[in-house]
Design a protein around this motif. Structure first.
Motif: not given
Length: 380
Positions: A131-133, A167-168, A195-196, A198, A201, A356-357
């Motif tokens: 998730r997130g990239f 992504a999600r 990375n993506l 925020s 993501k 994530m962030n």
């Protein structure tokens, strides 16, 4: 109007040019000297007739050159599953803002695998979440077989690219292809995590299979006069001309190289080029966007940058200032991977397969995975 050419000591950051056509003053930046130019043709590449023009051109080129911030030497290899024997190229700089938007980079150097005798065994990594990239996988030798929870599947072979946006949330698996496992052979590939921001993501996952035949190949810019004015590119006072593909070229996976766009769709500005330097001792010039993170990785052979030697699996981290980089192969048939991208100025929180962030977002990702929600569903 005649002006006496003047070369002022290198203490200023601005230059002033007198445009003799309309008598306007032109102000610029990013040079280390101030010139007064009396020639109405400041773009001439005739050094004999316009020596100050040549000096100005060279000073501007030097000012635009990127410098090496750090060289990370080849790290020890480790296994990912039983199929990928990789150099973790970024080592302790993985998941740091210094390399943003790039997260980790694994390179599986050429390795021979025997034919798999057990028909029930597959070499690779089974189902696992992300998730997130994004993951970018490029095959050079052998084949990689992919399948995921979104219903995507496929095999990539030499020169092909698999660009997966987690992504999600997504669950996927990666193995040597069935056919490659049966016959065995040399296997070589790399995988990059990108990375993506925020805002992206939690977007919908996507999958981009990019075939080698769809990746454009562009001759490099070579430093040194060709003697043929038709070969000269850019400003006419430049000493940079186009090479032949027998001397050097780049394959453009993503971003822009000398006006040619790569096929990959990205969420933020990213350049990924596979560069081949087929001849040694000639200097080639690469251009980048000011302020972008820029990395140069040696896949094969060796290269020299600003007097520094880089060999197999070394990576040079360039300063974000400057737009040009001059490289020279010290071995024939040297191969490089060039990564450049706009930094994502956001916190990075990483744990295992999630990026994530915040720590709270990481915890939510783990909860969603355990519950099998938001894209985290197993597949047959």
């Amino acid at each position: 109007m005649n002006l006496v050419p003047a070369f002022i000591k290198s203490t200023f950051i601005a230059f002033i040019l007198l445009d003799c056509t309309n008598n306007n003053l032109i102000f610029g930046s990013q040079t280390t000297a101030v010139y007064a130019l009396g020639s109405p043709n400041i773009s001439s590449n005739n050094e004999k007739n316009h020596p100050i023009s040549s000096q100005y051109s060279k000073a501007m080129s030097a000012a635009a050159q990127k410098t090496i911030k750090e060289i990370c030497r080849k790290p020890p290899r480790h296994w990912v599953g039983d199929a990928f024997h990789v150099y973790p190229v970024f080592a302790n700089k993985a998941f740091t803002s210094e390399l943003s938007p790039f997260l980790i980079f694994d390179y599986a150097a050429p390795k021979e695998f025997p034919p798999e005798k057990n028909p029930n065994h597959r070499r690779g990594v089974g189902q696992h979440p992300h998730r997130g990239f994004e993951t970018v996988t490029v095959a050079f030798q052998g084949e990689v077989e992919h399948a995921d929870s979104e219903g995507n599947s496929g095999v990539i072979g030499p020169g092909d690219v698999q660009w997966m946006t987690a992504a999600r949330g997504i669950i996927h698996e990666e193995f040597h292809s069935t056919e490659f496992s049966k016959r065995g052979g040399i296997f070589e590939m790399f995988q990059l995590w990108v990375n993506l921001p925020s805002s992206k993501k939690m977007s919908k996952p996507r999958y981009q299979p990019i075939l080698a035949k769809d990746i454009p190949q562009v001759p490099l810019a070579i430093v040194g006069k060709s003697g043929d004015e038709n070969d000269v590119v850019g400003n006419s006072d430049s000493d940079v001309c186009t090479s032949t593909v027998e001397e050097g070229y780049a394959k453009i996976i993503a971003g822009n190289f000398r006006g040619t766009e790569g096929p990959a769709k990205t969420f933020t500005p990213i350049d990924i080029w596979v560069v081949s330097l087929l001849t040694k001792q000639k200097e080639f010039e690469l251009e980048f966007v000011e302020g972008h993170t820029t990395l140069l990785f040696v896949q094969n052979g060796s290269v020299e940058i600003q007097g520094k030697a880089l060999n197999l699996a070394d990576v040079a981290i360039m300063d974000r200032k400057g737009t040009k980089l001059t490289i020279r192969a010290t071995q024939k048939n040297t191969s490089l991977l060039i990564l450049s991208g706009e930094p994502i100025d956001e916190p990075i929180a990483a744990r295992g397969p999630f990026v994530m962030n915040t720590q709270g977002e990481l915890q939510q990702a783990m909860t969603d995975y355990q519950r099998g929600t938001h894209g985290f569903s197993n597949f047959e």
